[in-house]
Design a protein around this motif. Structure first.
Motif, short mmCIF file in Angstrom:
data_model
loop_
_atom_site.label_atom_id
_atom_site.label_comp_id
_atom_site.label_asym_id
_atom_site.label_seq_id
_atom_site.Cartn_x
_atom_site.Cartn_y
_atom_site.Cartn_z
N LEU A 40 0.83 -1.20 0.00
CA LEU A 40 0.00 0.00 0.00
C LEU A 40 0.87 1.25 0.00
N ALA A 41 1.90 1.23 0.83
CA ALA A 41 2.80 2.38 0.91
C ALA A 41 3.52 2.58 -0.42
N GLU A 42 3.95 1.50 -1.05
CA GLU A 42 4.62 1.61 -2.35
C GLU A 42 3.70 2.25 -3.38
N ALA A 43 2.40 1.98 -3.27
CA ALA A 43 1.42 2.55 -4.19
C ALA A 43 0.98 3.95 -3.80
N GLY A 44 1.53 4.48 -2.71
CA GLY A 44 1.18 5.83 -2.26
C GLY A 44 -0.19 5.92 -1.63
N GLN A 45 -0.69 4.82 -1.08
CA GLN A 45 -2.03 4.78 -0.52
C GLN A 45 -2.05 4.76 1.00
N ALA A 82 0.77 7.83 11.43
CA ALA A 82 -0.47 7.57 12.17
C ALA A 82 -0.18 7.84 13.64
N GLN A 83 -1.17 8.34 14.37
CA GLN A 83 -0.90 8.77 15.73
C GLN A 83 -1.51 7.89 16.81
N GLU A 84 -2.64 7.25 16.53
CA GLU A 84 -3.33 6.53 17.60
C GLU A 84 -3.21 5.03 17.42
N MET A 85 -4.26 4.38 16.93
CA MET A 85 -4.27 2.92 16.79
C MET A 85 -4.32 2.56 15.30
N PHE A 86 -3.47 1.63 14.88
CA PHE A 86 -3.48 1.19 13.49
C PHE A 86 -2.77 -0.16 13.39
N PHE A 87 -3.04 -0.86 12.30
CA PHE A 87 -2.35 -2.10 12.00
C PHE A 87 -1.13 -1.81 11.12
N LEU A 88 -0.06 -2.56 11.36
CA LEU A 88 1.11 -2.57 10.49
C LEU A 88 1.25 -3.97 9.90
N VAL A 89 1.34 -4.05 8.58
CA VAL A 89 1.32 -5.35 7.89
C VAL A 89 2.51 -5.48 6.94
N ASP A 90 3.24 -6.55 7.08
CA ASP A 90 4.22 -6.97 6.07
C ASP A 90 3.84 -8.39 5.70
N GLY A 120 6.09 12.38 10.96
CA GLY A 120 7.26 12.74 10.19
C GLY A 120 8.18 11.58 9.89
N ALA A 121 7.96 10.42 10.48
CA ALA A 121 8.86 9.29 10.29
C ALA A 121 8.65 8.58 8.96
N ASP A 122 7.47 8.79 8.32
CA ASP A 122 7.16 8.12 7.07
C ASP A 122 7.28 6.60 7.21
N PHE A 123 7.03 6.14 8.43
CA PHE A 123 7.10 4.72 8.77
C PHE A 123 8.48 4.14 8.59
#
Length: 257
Positions: free
Chosen positions: A64-69, A74-82, A240-243
């Motif tokens: 998703l990140a590679e596709a710019g989507q 993110a600041q609160e709660m989110f999933f991180l997927v590899d 600002g970390a851009d993950f």
């Protein structure tokens, strides 16, 4: 939630093994890293699952990140997927690749699943409880047991990447007291720390947060820690970390702990 994430990871693992059995075509992304159909199919399966099951929780994923989507942070709660960590190992025909799904809350990985489909092993962790289990070819989980990190032995084991030789990491290890070194692929390094089979994992090059969040969640749940070089717990989703991920050291038991 852990049971749901395990289900998604195992389903993604089946997709990956299916692609491998047929032969995966390798492409190159904009950052010059490889990607295969297995990465994309597995990620889409996980994204669809999370959208159905947790529709109000944002998802940040590698392709998703590679596709710019993805948002830049993110600041609160989110999933991180590899969906396929260790693509290089996968392409080379090795079995040390994993499916990684983590939940991040307040900048920390609070739940995570790491599944190694070619090894038939799955690790999971949430606050204060980490487990490992076997997974059969048809996706059935058995032999689940609790895991814990170990106190550092007289001869600690340091883990380094199979595919990436990093001078910075090698220099860091030179300052570590006498130790053994083992080469392990993907996020399995975190899992070996969590099982008490190794003691330290330094990584002194920039990674992405989806590479490590699930393994970090398992490690923390087993009693370990992942620290930046200033000794603070690694933080996720920082503005600002851009993950991107700062340099870090994963410890079974950090010195002085």
């Amino acid at each position: 939630m852990i049971a749901a994430l395990e289900m998604a990871a195992i389903a993604a693992g089946k997709e990956i093994l299916s692609v491998r059995a047929k032969g995966a075509t390798v492409m190159v992304k904009s950052d010059r890293t490889p990607v295969t159909e297995a990465d994309r199919r597995a990620e889409q399966l996980i994204l669809d699952f999370l959208a159905r099951t947790y529709p109000h929780v944002p998802v940040v994923a590698e392709e998703l990140a590679e596709a710019g989507q993805c948002p830049s942070y993110a600041q609160e709660m989110f999933f991180l997927v590899d969906a396929l960590d260790g693509t290089g190992d996968f392409i080379a025909g090795r079995n040390e690749f994993t499916v990684n799904i983590a939940l991040v809350s307040d900048h920390a990985p609070v739940a995570g699943v790491v599944y190694a489909p070619a090894l038939g092993r799955i690790w999971s962790g949430f606050t204060g409880q980490a487990e490992v289990a076997d997974v059969s070819l048809d996706g059935e989980i058995s032999g689940r047991r609790r895991i814990y990190t170990r106190a550092s032995p007289k001869m600690p084991v340091a883990l380094v990447s199979v595919t990436h030789k990093e001078p910075e990491t090698e220099d860091w290890l030179k300052h570590l007291p006498e130790h053994e070194t083992a080469h392990v692929g993907s996020s399995l390094k975190f899992c070996l720390l969590a099982e008490g089979r190794a003691d330290v994992y330094p990584r002194l090059v920039c990674l992405k947060q989806w590479d490590i969040a699930a393994g970090d969640a398992v490690l923390r749940a087993a009693g370990g820690s992942t620290l930046s070089l200033d000794g603070a717990p690694l933080r996720y989703g920082v503005e600002g970390a851009d993950f991107g991920c700062s340099r870090f050291v994963g410890w079974g038991r950090a010195p002085g702990a």
